[in-house]
Design an enzyme around this catalytic site. Sequence first.
Site, short mmCIF file in Angstrom:
data_model
loop_
_atom_site.label_atom_id
_atom_site.label_comp_id
_atom_site.label_asym_id
_atom_site.label_seq_id
_atom_site.Cartn_x
_atom_site.Cartn_y
_atom_site.Cartn_z
N GLN A 31 0.84 -1.21 0.00
CA GLN A 31 0.00 0.00 0.00
C GLN A 31 0.87 1.25 0.00
O GLN A 31 1.53 1.55 1.00
CB GLN A 31 -0.89 -0.02 1.25
N SER A 34 1.63 6.55 2.40
CA SER A 34 2.42 7.51 3.19
C SER A 34 3.67 7.99 2.45
O SER A 34 4.31 7.22 1.73
CB SER A 34 2.86 6.87 4.51
N GLU A 150 -9.60 -1.16 5.79
CA GLU A 150 -8.42 -1.44 6.60
C GLU A 150 -8.78 -1.39 8.09
O GLU A 150 -8.27 -2.15 8.89
CB GLU A 150 -7.33 -0.41 6.27
C1 FAD Z 1 4.60 -0.62 11.21
C2 FAD Z 1 4.07 0.39 10.24
C3 FAD Z 1 3.63 -0.02 9.00
C4 FAD Z 1 3.14 0.90 8.08
N1 FAD Z 1 2.74 0.47 6.83
C5 FAD Z 1 2.33 1.37 5.91
C6 FAD Z 1 1.99 0.94 4.58
O1 FAD Z 1 2.03 -0.25 4.26
N2 FAD Z 1 1.63 1.87 3.68
C7 FAD Z 1 1.55 3.20 3.99
O2 FAD Z 1 1.20 4.00 3.12
N3 FAD Z 1 1.89 3.66 5.24
C8 FAD Z 1 2.26 2.75 6.19
N4 FAD Z 1 2.61 3.19 7.46
C9 FAD Z 1 2.62 4.62 7.73
C10 FAD Z 1 1.49 5.06 8.63
O3 FAD Z 1 0.27 5.08 7.95
C11 FAD Z 1 1.89 6.43 9.18
O4 FAD Z 1 3.01 6.23 10.02
C12 FAD Z 1 0.78 7.08 9.96
O5 FAD Z 1 -0.27 7.46 9.10
C13 FAD Z 1 1.27 8.32 10.74
O6 FAD Z 1 1.93 9.17 9.89
P1 FAD Z 1 3.40 9.73 10.24
O7 FAD Z 1 4.27 8.55 10.59
O8 FAD Z 1 3.84 10.60 9.12
O9 FAD Z 1 3.22 10.55 11.56
P2 FAD Z 1 2.64 12.03 11.67
O10 FAD Z 1 1.46 12.18 10.77
O11 FAD Z 1 3.77 13.00 11.50
O12 FAD Z 1 2.13 12.05 13.16
C14 FAD Z 1 3.02 12.21 14.27
C15 FAD Z 1 2.21 12.23 15.54
O13 FAD Z 1 1.30 13.35 15.53
C16 FAD Z 1 -0.04 12.91 15.73
N5 FAD Z 1 -0.95 13.69 14.89
C17 FAD Z 1 -0.77 14.04 13.59
N6 FAD Z 1 -1.82 14.74 13.14
C18 FAD Z 1 -2.71 14.83 14.17
C19 FAD Z 1 -4.00 15.43 14.32
N7 FAD Z 1 -4.60 16.07 13.32
N8 FAD Z 1 -4.61 15.31 15.52
C20 FAD Z 1 -4.03 14.66 16.56
N9 FAD Z 1 -2.80 14.08 16.48
C21 FAD Z 1 -2.14 14.16 15.30
C22 FAD Z 1 -0.06 11.46 15.28
O14 FAD Z 1 -1.10 10.72 15.91
C23 FAD Z 1 1.32 10.99 15.72
O15 FAD Z 1 1.29 10.63 17.09
C24 FAD Z 1 3.08 2.28 8.41
C25 FAD Z 1 3.51 2.70 9.67
C26 FAD Z 1 3.99 1.77 10.59
C27 FAD Z 1 4.44 2.25 11.94
#
Ligand code: FAD
Length: 293
Positions: A31, A34, A150
């Site tokens: 997928q 991100s 999902e």
């Molecule tokens: C093990 C693992 C597998 C993954 N697999 C996939 C995959 O297969 N495909 C894919 O596309 N992505 C994947 N991801 C990515 C995942 O979807 C993102 O990590 C997730 O959406 C959070 O985005 P970020 O890491 O950029 O954190 P950020 O968006 O930068 O967030 C950082 C922190 O801020 C908080 N935050 C951000 N915005 C808000 C808001 N509006 N209100 C309150 N709190 C907020 C978040 O909750 C988090 O605690 C995976 C992640 C992990 C850890």
Amino acid sequence: MTGPLLIQYGTQAQKDFFLPRILSGEHVWCQGYSEPNAGSDLASLRTSARRDGDDFIVNGQKIWTTLAHCANWILLLVRTSTDEAKRQKGITVLLVDMTTAGCTVRPIPNLRNEADFCEVFFDNVRVPAANVVGEIDQGWALAKAVLGHERIFLGAPSRPEYAIKRLERLAQDRGAFDDPGFVARYAKLRLDLYDLSAAFERFARVLRAGGVLGADVSVLKIFCSELYQRITEEMLTVAGEEARLWDDLHTGAGDVDAMNLYLDSRAPTIFGGSNEIQKGVLAKGVLGLPSSF
Ligand SMILES: Cc1cc2nc3c(=O)[nH]c(=O)nc-3n(C[C@H](O)[C@H](O)[C@H](O)COP(=O)(O)OP(=O)(O)OC[C@H]3O[C@@H](n4cnc5c(N)ncnc54)[C@H](O)[C@@H]3O)c2cc1C
């Protein structure tokens, strides 16, 4: 996740080509949502797809793509237009063959030095326009539909069920059931798991009847992921100093991968939309509270 999307939005040609290959395992999907600066704020994604005759030319980068190094197809969100005032417009869903020239996968080692997820780079990757799902520039609704599927999948009680069986095995072996404190904590975890299973069944029944899930499905993902963490934390309490990073714990009934499960349980509160984001969805979509996103 690709299967239900194609069943709902795919062309007949896409269904005929992709669905049998998903079932046979010939195609393994990952997928590609991100990006380095587009996780929770997915609408900020910048991987671009420019039209060139019957193809699109894709450039950009995805990150945290689970098992991309094992996949041969990627469900990709790309930006096809930057003209619109709303960022959600101008996003398109593309089905991309990862063996195409210019597509590079780089695994990211996790804490156990294993590759679970990857970076995926696109350098002038040519994708047939026939691989667009739905309408060009209108992919946001489809992307959200995938996230809905999902959420029920991530809310399934299978992970906490597996973990509680391992907790029981360890607790039996180490005599923890003689400790009333443990028994009380264990009973709470067990009852919460029954509640989760009942809630999951309620959402599954809606789907089985051909219904569509609402924003309230987010409650399942929060409940399931937090319960999974509480069970694995209890496992480390029972294991005490035995809980080490690399080793399985030996019991008379078989090994228990306590630390592995504990580390694994960190991820579900982040992926598939973090739990903070799910709470925002519930606040806005179920409680009708004002929201900034
Ligand atoms: C093990 C693992 C597998 C993954 N697999 C996939 C995959 O297969 N495909 C894919 O596309 N992505 C994947 N991801 C990515 C995942 O979807 C993102 O990590 C997730 O959406 C959070 O985005 P970020 O890491 O950029 O954190 P950020 O968006 O930068 O967030 C950082 C922190 O801020 C908080 N935050 C951000 N915005 C808000 C808001 N509006 N209100 C309150 N709190 C907020 C978040 O909750 C988090 O605690 C995976 C992640 C992990 C850890």
